[in-house]
Write a protein that holds these residues in place. Structure first.
Motif, short mmCIF file in Angstrom:
data_model
loop_
_atom_site.label_atom_id
_atom_site.label_comp_id
_atom_site.label_asym_id
_atom_site.label_seq_id
_atom_site.Cartn_x
_atom_site.Cartn_y
_atom_site.Cartn_z
N UNK A 162 0.78 -1.03 0.05
CA UNK A 162 -0.01 0.12 -0.01
C UNK A 162 0.89 1.32 -0.01
N UNK A 163 0.49 2.28 -0.51
CA UNK A 163 0.83 3.55 -0.40
C UNK A 163 0.09 4.78 -0.56
N UNK A 164 0.41 5.77 -0.42
CA UNK A 164 -0.44 6.88 -0.74
C UNK A 164 0.65 8.32 -1.24
N UNK A 165 0.05 8.86 -2.31
CA UNK A 165 1.00 9.85 -2.85
C UNK A 165 0.08 10.95 -3.30
N UNK A 166 0.85 12.15 -3.40
CA UNK A 166 0.19 13.25 -3.66
C UNK A 166 -0.01 13.23 -5.41
#
Length: 337
Positions: A162-166
């Motif tokens: 998983x990840x979260x990116x702008x």
């Protein structure tokens, strides 16, 4: 460092010897996150104090250590099922003790950490999050995002990612569950993660299509994505058994599961779903290694936790240890007038 370059280090605090294990895990993670100078040793002190506090005062406790979701440092989560701390403010002061020690524990953590958050409920337990950032990125300690990615017990590979990116005027989050367990599931998850990074700016259905092509020669995966805008709204798109939940301090407002199918094998035409996400709400994605019944049991105490402590509570109390488990939470920034 990419968010999922390391899975979460999980240290059960079931004996005093675990305090040393927690300290070494924090020191090693600090070095791999690029913390300079004495900061890895300070991370070890934080982990040692949190683990020691659990060992002395609580039961069924653990530490969870990982890079910060948006980069810039590391975080150490602590969770237990102890008696809670009825005098929390006093416990955070140096010199306060109930067991005849020097009483430097939580006070030392508060001094060392760039940001330290703790919540406690008498009779239920305590949750804490200590974040240590790179010296030139102190604001990273206040990001409203959290991610825990745990491999199944006795597994050397984690089939989740998983990840979260702008992405432009938004943040885009993804949680991936490679089918099955072990090395082949981990390979599928990491291929999907790399493909996501190369396509993250695109519309969500287009991203899923790119992942579908990338995963054709793997065992495939379940995938869910959320695009979270500053304007109090989100879009969801998913295939397979990865769940999305939107909650506020008053309750659970949305529960979504992906369309039937497998990304990389038989994938339906992806559809997006709008999700209202007012200020103060939290969006959550999690794989089936976290029991979905947490949404039925969530107390007001749990609903009002900030993202790192919410994720710590979910994974500590509702994780299925026979399966890889990943949970991601994000709270959109408040709108400015």
């Amino acid at each position: 460092m990419p968010l999922n370059a390391l899975t979460t280090a999980h240290v059960r605090i079931d004996h005093y010897s675990a305090v040393h294990l927690a300290a070494e895990a924090a020191r090693s993670l600090g070095k791999r996150c690029g913390l300079p100078g004495a900061l890895p040793d300070q991370a070890a002190v934080v982990a040692s104090e949190l683990a020691s506090n659990i060992n002395k005062h609580a039961t069924n406790g653990a530490l969870y250590l990982q890079p910060l979701p948006l980069g810039g440092g590391l975080e150490i989560l602590a969770a237990d099922r102890g008696p809670g701390m009825p005098e929390l403010e006093r416990c955070l002061r140096d010199g306060y003790t109930t067991v005849g020690t020097l009483g430097a524990g939580l006070g030392a953590v508060s001094r060392i950490a760039t940001n330290f958050t703790v919540r406690t409920e008498v009779g239920t337990g305590t949750l804490a999050c200590a974040r240590i950032t790179l010296p030139d990125q102190p604001d990273q300690a206040y990001q409203n995002a959290a991610l825990v990615c745990l491999s199944a017990d006795r597994e050397h590979h984690c089939g989740d990612a998983g990840t979260i990116v702008p992405t432009g005027d938004a943040h885009t989050a993804i949680v991936i569950d490679g089918l099955g367990h072990g090395a082949e599931a981990a390979e599928a998850a990491q291929i999907a993660l790399r493909s996501f990074h190369s396509a993250a700016e695109r519309p969500l259905p287009d991203i899923l299509a790119a992942l579908h092509r990338a995963l054709r020669h793997t065992r495939g995966a379940a995938v869910a994505m959320l695009r979270l805008y500053d304007a109090e709204r989100a879009e969801y798109c998913g295939v397979g058994n990865v769940r999305a939940v939107a909650l506020s301090p008053d309750g659970i407002h949305h529960r979504l599961t992906g369309q039937p199918g497998v990304v990389g094998w038989r994938m339906p035409t992806p559809r997006t779903h709008p999700i209202p996400l007012p200020a103060g709400s939290t969006a959550v994605l999690h794989t089936d290694g976290v029991d979905a019944r947490w949404t039925l049991d969530a107390s007001l105490f749990m609903l009002r936790l900030p993202p790192p402590l919410l994720i710590a509570s979910m994974t500590h109390h509702y994780r299925c240890t026979r399966d890889d488990a990943t949970a991601l939470a994000f709270r959109p920034p408040k709108r400015h007038p």
